[in-house]
Design a protein around this motif. Structure first.
Motif, PDB file in Angstrom:
ATOM      1  N   TYR A 220      41.646  47.267  30.514  1.00 33.54           N
ATOM      2  CA  TYR A 220      40.439  47.266  31.339  1.00 33.54           C
ATOM      3  C   TYR A 220      39.644  46.019  30.937  1.00 33.54           C
ATOM      4  O   TYR A 220      39.430  45.782  29.730  1.00 33.54           O
ATOM      5  CB  TYR A 220      39.563  48.492  31.064  1.00 33.54           C
TER       6      TYR A 220
ATOM      7  N   ALA B 105      36.358  44.739  42.289  1.00 37.24           N
ATOM      8  CA  ALA B 105      37.335  45.420  41.422  1.00 37.24           C
ATOM      9  C   ALA B 105      38.742  45.036  41.846  1.00 37.24           C
ATOM     10  O   ALA B 105      39.039  44.941  43.039  1.00 37.24           O
ATOM     11  CB  ALA B 105      37.158  46.934  41.479  1.00 37.24           C
ATOM     12  N   GLU B 106      39.595  44.817  40.856  1.00 36.40           N
ATOM     13  CA  GLU B 106      41.012  44.501  41.081  1.00 36.40           C
ATOM     14  C   GLU B 106      41.824  45.449  40.208  1.00 36.40           C
ATOM     15  O   GLU B 106      41.860  45.310  38.980  1.00 36.40           O
ATOM     16  CB  GLU B 106      41.298  43.041  40.717  1.00 36.40           C
ATOM     17  N   VAL B 107      42.451  46.434  40.842  1.00 36.53           N
ATOM     18  CA  VAL B 107      43.094  47.527  40.104  1.00 36.53           C
ATOM     19  C   VAL B 107      44.558  47.621  40.498  1.00 36.53           C
ATOM     20  O   VAL B 107      44.882  47.787  41.676  1.00 36.53           O
ATOM     21  CB  VAL B 107      42.383  48.874  40.388  1.00 36.53           C
ATOM     22  N   GLU B 108      45.447  47.509  39.510  1.00 37.02           N
ATOM     23  CA  GLU B 108      46.869  47.747  39.747  1.00 37.02           C
ATOM     24  C   GLU B 108      47.127  49.253  39.783  1.00 37.02           C
ATOM     25  O   GLU B 108      46.353  50.048  39.252  1.00 37.02           O
ATOM     26  CB  GLU B 108      47.708  47.097  38.639  1.00 37.02           C
TER      27      GLU B 108
ATOM     28  N   ARG C  51      38.659  44.691  36.238  1.00 33.58           N
ATOM     29  CA  ARG C  51      40.107  44.621  36.441  1.00 33.58           C
ATOM     30  C   ARG C  51      40.784  45.696  35.593  1.00 33.58           C
ATOM     31  O   ARG C  51      40.355  45.975  34.465  1.00 33.58           O
ATOM     32  CB  ARG C  51      40.654  43.256  36.050  1.00 33.58           C
TER      33      ARG C  51
ATOM     34  N   ARG D 227      44.837  46.382  34.648  1.00 33.88           N
ATOM     35  CA  ARG D 227      46.171  45.812  34.848  1.00 33.88           C
ATOM     36  C   ARG D 227      47.058  46.117  33.651  1.00 33.88           C
ATOM     37  O   ARG D 227      46.583  46.570  32.595  1.00 33.88           O
ATOM     38  CB  ARG D 227      46.073  44.300  35.038  1.00 33.88           C
TER      39      ARG D 227
ATOM     40  N   LYS E 289      33.139  41.446  37.699  1.00 36.00           N
ATOM     41  CA  LYS E 289      34.458  41.826  38.199  1.00 36.00           C
ATOM     42  C   LYS E 289      35.127  42.779  37.214  1.00 36.00           C
ATOM     43  O   LYS E 289      35.205  42.515  36.003  1.00 36.00           O
ATOM     44  CB  LYS E 289      35.341  40.596  38.388  1.00 36.00           C
TER      45      LYS E 289
END
Length: 473
Positions: free
Chosen positions: A393, A343-346, A382, A384, A380
Motif C-alpha cells: 500500500y 487510486a490505482e488498485v491491482e 496505490r 500493488r 494518490k
C-alpha cells in the motif's frame, strides 16, 4: 510434579530403559545364535545319517541282503561316527556295532518307511568311564522282514552346544555390563544436559528471564529441546519487556496530554469566572480534551499490543478490496479540501492478517496525506504487488514532505516535526502504521514524493509493505 523434579528423575529412568532395551536386543541375538547353531547341527547330522541310509538301502535293493551285510561289516570295521544294526525278520541281530535296537517302531512295520528318533547311547571310553551320549538315528523296515538301523553319535554336537551355551552366558554377562556402562554414560550426558535445563527453569521460576539453556551443538534431541526453550524464553522476555515498556510509555507519553488538558481546563475555568464563557462551554472543552486523551491512550495501547503479541486473529482477505473501500471513504474528505485524490488498485492481492488493524493503518496514511497536503495538491493511493511478491500500500502526496534525516525518527511515538505543528494530532499515526506492519511481518518505507508541486513542497511517499498470503504468490 514440578518440572525440575521430573528432570532429575529422567536420567535414572533413561539408564534403566537403555539397559533393558540393550539387554533385550542382545539376548534376542544370542538366543538366535544358539537356536540357529543347534538347528544347523541337528539338520547336518540328520542329513549325514540320511545319506548313509540311502547308500545302504541302494545296496540292499540292487544286490540283496548279503551285500548289505557285507557293507555293514566293512563299515563297522572301518569305524566312524555312524551306528549300524541289521536284524532279521525274527528280530535277531545280524550285523552292526550295537548290541540292541535303540528304540522300537511305534507304527506297524512297512518296508521303505523309516522312523526317526533321538536317544541316549551308553558307552565306555578308554579309561573305563561310562558315558551317556546323545545320538540320532532312523529305523527302516526292509523288504523280506529285515530291519536296518542307521544312526550317528551326536555327543560331540551336544558338547559343542554346551560350550556354546557357556560362551553365550558369558557374552550375556558382558552384554549386561556393557549395557550398564553405556546406560550410565548416556544418562550422565543426559543428566548434564538436563542439569543445565533444570538450572535455567529454576532461574526463570525465580524471575530471571535472561537465563538461557547451554547448547552442545550436537544436533540431538536435547539440543533441540534447549534451542526451543531458548526461543521460548526470547519471546517471553521480549513480550515482558514490551509490556513493561508499554506501561512506562503510557505513563510517560500521557503526561503531556494530561498537562495540556489541565491547562485548557484551567483557562476555561478562568474564562468562565470572568464571564467570557459559560459552564457548558467549559464542559465541552473538557469533553473534547478527554476524547482526545482517550484516543491517544487507545492508540498507545494498540501499539503496545501489536508489539507484544503480533496481529491477532489473522485471516486471508483481498488487500485490493480494502484499498478500494478506503479510497471511496476518504475521497469526499479530499474533495472538501480541494485535493485531487486518485487510486490505482491491482486485483487479487491476497494477504493474511488482521483486517481492522490494516484498515486503521491505511486510514492513518490517507488521513496524514490529506491533512498535510495543501489545497490544490494531489494524493494518490496505490495497492500493488511488488516484483518480490510482497503486497504494497502506498500514499503519495504533494505536501511538505519529511527530510531524509528525520524519516527514521518520524515513525516513533509522539514525534512531530516543526512543519506539522500547525495541524492537530498526537504524533502516533505513523507509529501505529509501523507497529501494524511489523506485526504482519512487514515494514514501512518513507521516500521522496513526486517533487515540488505548484510550490507546495517535495511531497512524501509512504509505503506499507507486507508479505502475501501463503500460496497466493
Amino acid at each position: 510434579m514440578r518440572l525440575p523434579s521430573l528432570l532429575r528423575r529422567t536420567p535414572f529412568r533413561l539408564t534403566l530403559l537403555f539397559l533393558a532395551l540393550f539387554v533385550a536386543a542382545a539376548g534376542a541375538i544370542l538366543a538366535y545364535v544358539y537356536f540357529a547353531s543347534a538347528s544347523e547341527a541337528q539338520a547336518r547330522a540328520q542329513a549325514d545319517v540320511q545319506g548313509e541310509l540311502s547308500a545302504l538301502t541302494a545296496i540292499h535293493r540292487t544286490r540283496g541282503v548279503d551285500a548289505l551285510n557285507q557293507a555293514l561289516v566293512e563299515r563297522t570295521i572301518r569305524g566312524g561316527p555312524y551306528l549300524y544294526l541289521l536284524t532279521g525278520s525274527d528280530g535277531k541281530i545280524v550285523t552292526g556295532n550295537l548290541s540292541v535296537m535303540p528304540f522300537d517302531l511305534k507304527q506297524p512295520r512297512q518296508a521303505g518307511r523309516g522312523e526317526w528318533s533321538t536317544f541316549r547311547l551308553t558307552t565306555t571310553d578308554e579309561d573305563g568311564r561310562v558315558e551317556n551320549r546323545r545320538s540320532i538315528g532312523v529305523i527302516l523296515p526292509l523288504a523280506g522282514g529285515d530291519t536296518l538301523f542307521v544312526g550317528e553319535d551326536i555327543g560331540g554336537i551336544e558338547e559343542y552346544l554346551s560350550r556354546l551355551t557357556q560362551a553365550l552366558w558369558g557374552a550375556m554377562a558382558l552384554v549386561i555390563l556393557l549395557g550398564l556402562a553405556g546406560g550410565l554414560y548416556v544418562s550422565r550426558r543426559v543428566e548434564a544436559a538436563m542439569g543445565g535445563l533444570n538450572r535455567v527453569v529454576q532461574a526463570v521460576q525465580e524471575g530471571d528471564l535472561k537465563q538461557r539453556a547451554p547448547l552442545r551443538h550436537s544436533g540431538d534431541e536435547l539440543d533441540e529441546l534447549g534451542q526451543g526453550l531458548n526461543t521460548m524464553l526470547d519471546r517471553l522476555e521480549t513480550s515482558m519487556a514490551s509490556i513493561r515498556h508499554a506501561g512506562d510509555a503510557i505513563a510517560h507519553d500521557l503526561r503531556s496530554p494530561l498537562t495540556r488538558m489541565r491547562a485548557k481546563l484551567e483557562v476555561a475555568l478562568i474564562d468562565a469566572e470572568a464571564g467570557k464563557i459559560d459552564g457548558v462551554d467549559a464542559l465541552t472543552i473538557a469533553l473534547d480534551e478527554a476524547d482526545q486523551l482517550l484516543k491517544t491512550f487507545n492508540t498507545v495501547l494498540a501499539i503496545a499490543r501489536l508489539q507484544a503479541g503480533g496481529a491477532p486473529d489473522p485471516k486471508v482477505f483481498d488487500a485490493a478490496d480494502l484499498a478500494a473501500d478506503m479510497a471511496e471513504l476518504y475521497e469526499p474528505a479530499a474533495e472538501d479540501k480541494s485535493i485531487d485524490f486518485s487510486a490505482e488498485v491491482e486485483k487479487g492481492l491476497m494477504v493474511e492478517g488482521n483486517q481492522p488493524f490494516l484498515a486503521q493503518a491505511l486510514a492513518n496514511l490517507i488521513d496524514n496525506a490529506i491533512k498535510y497536503t495543501p489545497a490544490g495538491g494531489a494524493v494518490k493511493l496505490r495497492a500493488r504487488r511488488r516484483s518480490s511478491g510482497e503486497i504494497e500500500y502506498s500514499l503519495t502526496d504533494t505536501g511538505p514532505g519529511v527530510p531524509e534525516e528525520d524519516r527514521e525518527r518520524v515513525v516513533q511515538r509522539f514525534v512531530r516535526l516543526d512543519n506539522s505543528r500547525t495541524e492537530p494530532g498526537s504524533g502516533l499515526g505513523l507509529s501505529l502504521v509501523t507497529a501494524v506492519a511489523e506485526a504482519h511481518g512487514g515494514r514501512v518505507v518513507l521516500d521522496e514524493g513526486p517533487g515540488a508541486y505548484q510550490g507546495s513542497g517535495p511531497g512524501l511517499r509512504v509505503a506499507l509493505v507486507i508479505p502475501p498470503a501463503p500460496g497466493s504468490e
